[in-house]
Design an enzyme around this catalytic site. Structure first.
Site, PDB file in Angstrom:
ATOM      1  N   HIS A 160       5.051  12.172  31.344  1.00  0.00           N
ATOM      2  CA  HIS A 160       5.751  13.401  31.742  1.00  0.00           C
ATOM      3  C   HIS A 160       4.827  14.421  32.398  1.00  0.00           C
ATOM      4  O   HIS A 160       4.941  15.622  32.180  1.00  0.00           O
ATOM      5  CB  HIS A 160       6.435  14.054  30.520  1.00  0.00           C
ATOM      6  CG  HIS A 160       7.580  13.258  30.004  1.00  0.00           C
ATOM      7  ND1 HIS A 160       8.839  13.335  30.551  1.00  0.00           N
ATOM      8  CD2 HIS A 160       7.678  12.349  28.993  1.00  0.00           C
ATOM      9  CE1 HIS A 160       9.651  12.516  29.904  1.00  0.00           C
ATOM     10  NE2 HIS A 160       8.978  11.902  28.958  1.00  0.00           N
ATOM     11  N   ASP A 164       5.664  11.482  24.095  1.00  0.00           N
ATOM     12  CA  ASP A 164       6.818  10.573  24.141  1.00  0.00           C
ATOM     13  C   ASP A 164       6.842   9.778  25.444  1.00  0.00           C
ATOM     14  O   ASP A 164       6.237  10.162  26.439  1.00  0.00           O
ATOM     15  CB  ASP A 164       8.113  11.372  24.005  1.00  0.00           C
ATOM     16  CG  ASP A 164       8.256  12.410  25.113  1.00  0.00           C
ATOM     17  OD1 ASP A 164       7.230  13.016  25.479  1.00  0.00           O
ATOM     18  OD2 ASP A 164       9.372  12.610  25.616  1.00  0.00           O
ATOM     19  N   GLU A 165       7.580   8.674  25.402  1.00  0.00           N
ATOM     20  CA  GLU A 165       7.967   7.902  26.586  1.00  0.00           C
ATOM     21  C   GLU A 165       6.836   7.651  27.584  1.00  0.00           C
ATOM     22  O   GLU A 165       6.944   7.994  28.751  1.00  0.00           O
ATOM     23  CB  GLU A 165       9.106   8.641  27.326  1.00  0.00           C
ATOM     24  CG  GLU A 165      10.348   8.807  26.495  1.00  0.00           C
ATOM     25  CD  GLU A 165      11.473   9.476  27.269  1.00  0.00           C
ATOM     26  OE1 GLU A 165      12.573   8.925  27.234  1.00  0.00           O
ATOM     27  OE2 GLU A 165      11.253  10.542  27.877  1.00  0.00           O
ATOM     28  N   VAL A 166       5.755   7.035  27.133  1.00  0.00           N
ATOM     29  CA  VAL A 166       4.675   6.732  28.062  1.00  0.00           C
ATOM     30  C   VAL A 166       4.968   5.384  28.723  1.00  0.00           C
ATOM     31  O   VAL A 166       5.152   4.369  28.050  1.00  0.00           O
ATOM     32  CB  VAL A 166       3.313   6.697  27.334  1.00  0.00           C
ATOM     33  CG1 VAL A 166       2.199   6.469  28.343  1.00  0.00           C
ATOM     34  CG2 VAL A 166       3.101   8.000  26.579  1.00  0.00           C
TER      35      VAL A 166
END
Ligand SMILES: *[C@@H]1O[C@H](CO)[C@@H](O)[C@H](O)[C@H]1NC(C)=O
Ligand SMILES: *[C@@H]1O[C@H](CO)[C@@H](O)[C@H](O)[C@H]1NC(C)=O
Ligand SMILES: *[C@@H]1O[C@H](CO)[C@@H](O)[C@H](O)[C@H]1NC(C)=O
Ligand SMILES: *[C@@H]1O[C@H](CO)[C@@H](O)[C@H](O)[C@H]1NC(C)=O
Length: 546
Positions: A282, A342-344
């Site tokens: 992100h 989060d969400e790598v």
């Protein structure tokens, strides 16, 4: 009816027909719904409240909110500011419209609310924290009312409750009943997440929402301030981050003064501001103003010109993070920073030969969660040196990163979130829940009920584990949200979460909640907040536009 509803669920395109049917269906659930009259509605419901039939009148010309002569909060600017605000909320509309007739009645009048802070340190000049005492007692009887709290934070909540007790009688005269309240929150962390990266949120909109949060006794503003799409935070140390990474370098940024203003506005309402600077994923917008921060992605043997997550193999990355978080920790006074995690997406790391070499050297094999953990571990060590605590999204815990014992794990992945709450607390970490409260997901109907029915402690675990759940946050991600629709999309849906986090575990009656929330929503509207309706209804004082 069941078949009709099923049919409607299937025939999503037959909107006209199904809307009609659904309306009838909902009407049966809540009978007389269409007129929230002038009545008392407390939201969120206090822990203990007794309201009697004895009532008093209040007149704007004679009523005052004052420090009790024995109060440790005498002269506190935070309180003075709140007295003024709540006086306006109680009488504001009536004054503007002339609706408050000063009828001469023989009814007793309430002329004073005295505010008594009992603790020697009122915390007037301090910041609210996770351990702040937010409790208060409120007694309304005879000619004067007394609000007692140990700290200013409880007094702020008590003022809100007092203002909610005031209603208009059939002639529009301000009235309050004799009342005894003892109140305190069930959970200490009651937050709202706003996202100012997917769309820039004007300061005015952020402040209006802090104001509304106070009306709902929320106490944490989780500011998801930057993300892939834009970097509006203006950094003193690295000005290029917003010069290059914001949607616009002058108009779509938060200056140091504006950030300060948000923090102070929140403090005056008992609200903590926890900024989130999410890495290593992100972070596309970070890369625009900080060269070599992001990982170059490869297409075959050549760099493709695109970039992935933060580059975890360069020392310069950690030098940057050290300086950056040193600034953040001095700009934001709260004891916690949210570090995301989060969400790598591993695709880019996998493509990069230097990263592969580093993986081999460190014996990570092909397990990229190990590389992610390597990065996060170093980041956490850096942030620890600033003496801040940190919050992280659940993946960081799931990947087995070593965390400080005071880390707050933020549970957001919906499938299996009960089990995740069990796992996080079994490992001894403090946790907050957001998984069932993603308010950016919208649908037809009264979805506030779904949020209201959530029980945060509904997971398998010991009493000790349940004590580690300090609360939750309603999240409004910004993909489809900006200043035009943020407020009505968030309120009063977030109010359902507010009551779940504040009130007693036994407060679960949906139809009572519907009645109280309808009135509470009208109260927000009357105070100038365009909170959307729950269902068929009207408000005594409708929203007039801006
Ligand atoms: C307040 O008092 C009036 C009578 O003065 C009574 O009709 C009303 O039910 C009371 N309100 C509540 C919430 O108890
Ligand atoms: C990066 O830092 C480590 C540890 O301080 C050091 O051993 C290494 O030589 C440094 N690498 C470069 C390229 O400077
Ligand atoms: C919780 O932990 C168990 C045991 O380690 C694991 O099998 C399960 O997948 C975890 N649950 C979640 C939701 O991560
Ligand atoms: C608790 O554990 C039992 C038995 O493993 C399971 O059936 C139940 O669904 C679990 N409850 C929750 C809320 O996860």
């Amino acid at each position: 009816m069941i078949t009709t509803v099923l049919l409607c669920t299937l025939l999503v395109f037959a909107v006209g027909v199904c809307n009609g049917l659904q309306h009838n269906h909902v009407l049966e659930e809540f009978e007389p719904v269409s007129q929230p009259p002038n009545r008392v509605s407390l939201w969120p419901l206090p822990q203990k409240a007794q309201i009697s039939d004895v009532s008093f009148k209040l007149a704007s010309s004679s009523f005052r909110i004052v420090d009790d002569k024995d109060s440790a909060g005498t002269g506190c600017v935070l309180l003075q500011d709140a007295y003024k605000r709540y006086f306006e909320y109680i009488f504001g509309f009536a004054k503007k419209s002339g609706a408050s007739r000063s009828r001469t009645t023989d009814q007793a009048e309430l002329t004073e609310l005295k505010v008594l802070i009992t603790s020697r340190d009122s915390e007037c000049d301090g910041f609210p924290s996770l351990t702040s005492d937010e409790s208060y007692k409120l007694i309304v009887n005879k000619r004067s009312a007394v609000l007692t709290a140990s700290k200013v934070w409880g007094a702020l909540h008590g003022l809100e409750t007092f203002s909610q007790l005031v209603y208009e009688d059939e002639y529009g005269a301000k009235t309050i009943n004799s009342t005894k309240i003892h109140d305190f929150p069930r959970f200490a962390h009651r937050g709202i997440l706003l996202d100012s990266s997917r769309h820039f949120l004007p300061i005015k909109v952020i402040l209006a929402n802090l104001e509304t949060m106070a009306m709902n006794k929320f106490n944490v503003f989780h500011w998801h301030i930057v993300d892939d799409q834009s970097f509006p935070y203006m950094s003193r140390t690295f000005p290029q981050l917003s010069v290059k990474g914001a949607y616009h370098p002058y108009t779509h940024v938060y200056t140091p003064d504006e950030v300060k203003m948000v923090i102070e506005f929140a403090r005056l309402r008992g609200i903590r501001v926890i900024p989130e600077f999410d890495t290593p994923g992100h972070t596309q917008s970070w890369g625009k103003g900080q060269t070599d921060l992001l990982t170059p992605c490869y297409s075959g043997s050549k760099p493709s010109g695109t970039f992935g997550p933060v580059n975890p193999i360069l020392n310069t990355t950690y030098d940057f993070m050290g300086q950056f978080f040193k600034e953040i920790s001095s700009v934001f006074p709260d004891a916690y920073i949210h570090l995301g995690g989060d969400e790598v997406d591993f695709t880019c790391w996998k493509s990069n030969p230097d990263i592969q070499k580093f993986m081999n050297e460190h014996g990570f094999g092909q397990d990229y969660t190990k590389l992610e953990s390597f990065y996060i571990q170093k980041l956490l060590d850096i942030v620890s040196t600033t003496s801040k605590g940190y919050m992280i999204w659940q993946e960081v815990f799931d990947n087995g990163v070593k965390l400080k014992p005071d880390t707050v794990v933020h549970v957001w992945i919906n499938g299996g979130s009960n089990e995740e709450m069990g796992n996080v607390t079994a490992a001894g970490y403090t946790t907050i829940l957001s998984a069932p409260w993603y308010l950016d997901y919208i649908s037809y109907g009264q979805d506030w009920q779904k949020y209201y029915r959530v029980e945060p402690l509904n997971f398998n675990g010991t009493e000790a584990q349940k004590k580690l759940v300090i609360g939750g946050e309603a999240c409004l991600w910004g993909e489809y949200v900006d200043g035009t629709n943020l407020t009505p999309r968030l309120w009063p849906r977030a109010s359902a979460v507010a009551e779940r986090l504040w009130s007693d575990v036994g407060v679960t009656d949906i139809s009572d909640a519907f009645n109280r929330l309808s009135v509470h929503r009208c109260r927000m509207v009357e105070r100038g907040i365009p909170a959307e309706p729950l269902f068929y209804s009207y408000c005594p004082h409708e929203y007039k536009g801006v």
